[in-house]
Design an enzyme around this catalytic site. Structure first.
Site, PDB file in Angstrom:
ATOM      1  N   ARG A 180       4.098  -8.628  42.575  1.00  0.00           N
ATOM      2  CA  ARG A 180       3.941  -7.184  42.376  1.00  0.00           C
ATOM      3  C   ARG A 180       2.968  -6.908  41.230  1.00  0.00           C
ATOM      4  NH1 ARG A 180       9.018  -4.055  41.342  1.00  0.00           N
ATOM      5  NH2 ARG A 180       7.659  -2.289  41.776  1.00  0.00           N
ATOM      6  N   CYS A 239       8.122  -2.250  33.190  1.00  0.00           N
ATOM      7  CA  CYS A 239       8.426  -2.891  34.474  1.00  0.00           C
ATOM      8  C   CYS A 239       8.069  -1.896  35.565  1.00  0.00           C
ATOM      9  CB  CYS A 239       9.908  -3.295  34.514  1.00  0.00           C
ATOM     10  SG  CYS A 239      11.038  -1.938  34.108  1.00  0.00           S
TER      11      CYS A 239
END
Length: 282
Positions: A180, A239
């Site tokens: 990701r 994050c």
């Protein structure tokens, strides 16, 4: 004192302290009600359930990320409603290696409550240690007297991070999985990639094969390598939505490296801002 507590230590604390509250934060980002079902099926006796979306987040606007922080006063009142006093030791746990419990740990310190630790290894470690479990709804506790105190943590918002991007010794650390981070296999956010200049430290790298945190000395050595000569205060953790960035902060705290800051909005807020730069690849 370590921010982590072992199952054996928790057993002793529950047996000797009159004011301890276990908060089960078990959750699943792709199935938001799964944690509540798991709690109802089995949880540490006397625990209450804390829902990541409902208790640890505010309403989403489309621009403030997937798990925006609520108002500090609201959160303090909510935790008091669950039975937290100024003197309560809150033990946060989950079924995911501390992934969600770390968010509660950080947020309680954000409203000035120092009496919080995370159950190392979570519910699985409690079971493995022979800890009792109960099922059903949580037993209601009397409302507590928890109130706001000065924050024990630091954070940055989008405007500050954007205005200082690439300046000085600041290092942005992204806690998402490497794919990701590189902009591959993005399924949670509408834009793939990462904040330019960020480093990647997957939060699960803080854990050993048993699902508990690595020893403090090992965590310290690994984080010093990530820091590359910087002070902890030079680091900003983030994050996807401000949840697993707290896991990296917890790991640093356990390693004796206090002072890093959180960007709560994280990638889900950053990528929603018009004109915010995006990087692809490693």
């Amino acid at each position: 004192m370590s921010p982590l507590i072992s199952a054996a230590e928790l057993k002793a604390l529950l047996a000797t302290s009159p004011d301890v509250l276990v908060c089960d934060c078990s959750f699943d980002l792709t199935e938001p009600q799964a944690g509540a079902r798991a709690f109802a099926a089995a949880h540490v006796p006397g625990a209450v359930y804390v829902h990541v979306d409902k208790d640890l987040s505010a309403a989403k606007t489309g621009l403030n990320g997937r798990h925006p922080l609520p108002e500090r006063a609201w959160f303090a009142a909510r935790m008091a409603e669950l039975g937290v006093n100024q003197s309560t030791w809150v033990i946060a746990c989950d079924n995911a290696g501390g992934m969600y419990a770390a968010r509660l740990w950080w947020m309680l310190r954000w409203i000035g409550h120092a009496g919080v630790r995370v159950l190392d290894g979570g519910v699985p470690a409690w079971r493995a240690a022979g800890g009792e479990m109960e099922s059903g709804a949580a037993v209601a506790r009397p409302a507590g007297d928890l109130a706001l105190r000065p924050s024990l943590v630091e954070m940055v918002d989008f405007a500050e991070l954007r205005s200082t991007l690439g300046r000085g010794r600041r290092l942005i650390v992204d806690a998402r999985a490497a794919d990701r981070f590189r902009g591959e296999n993005e399924t949670l956010d509408p834009v793939a990639g990462h904040i330019p200049g960020a480093a990647n430290r997957f939060f699960r790298d803080n854990l050993g094969a048993d699902g508990a945190f690595k020893p403090a000395a090992q965590l310290r050595a690994e984080w010093l390598e990530v820091m590359a000569g910087r002070a902890p205060t030079d680091l900003v953790q983030h994050c996807g939505s401000g949840v697993t960035g707290c896991h990296n902060l917890l790991a640093m705290e356990a390693a004796g490296l206090s002072g890093a800051r959180l960007y709560p909005g994280s990638w889900s807020e950053w990528c929603a801002q018009p004109g915010a730069p995006v990087a692809i690849g490693s």
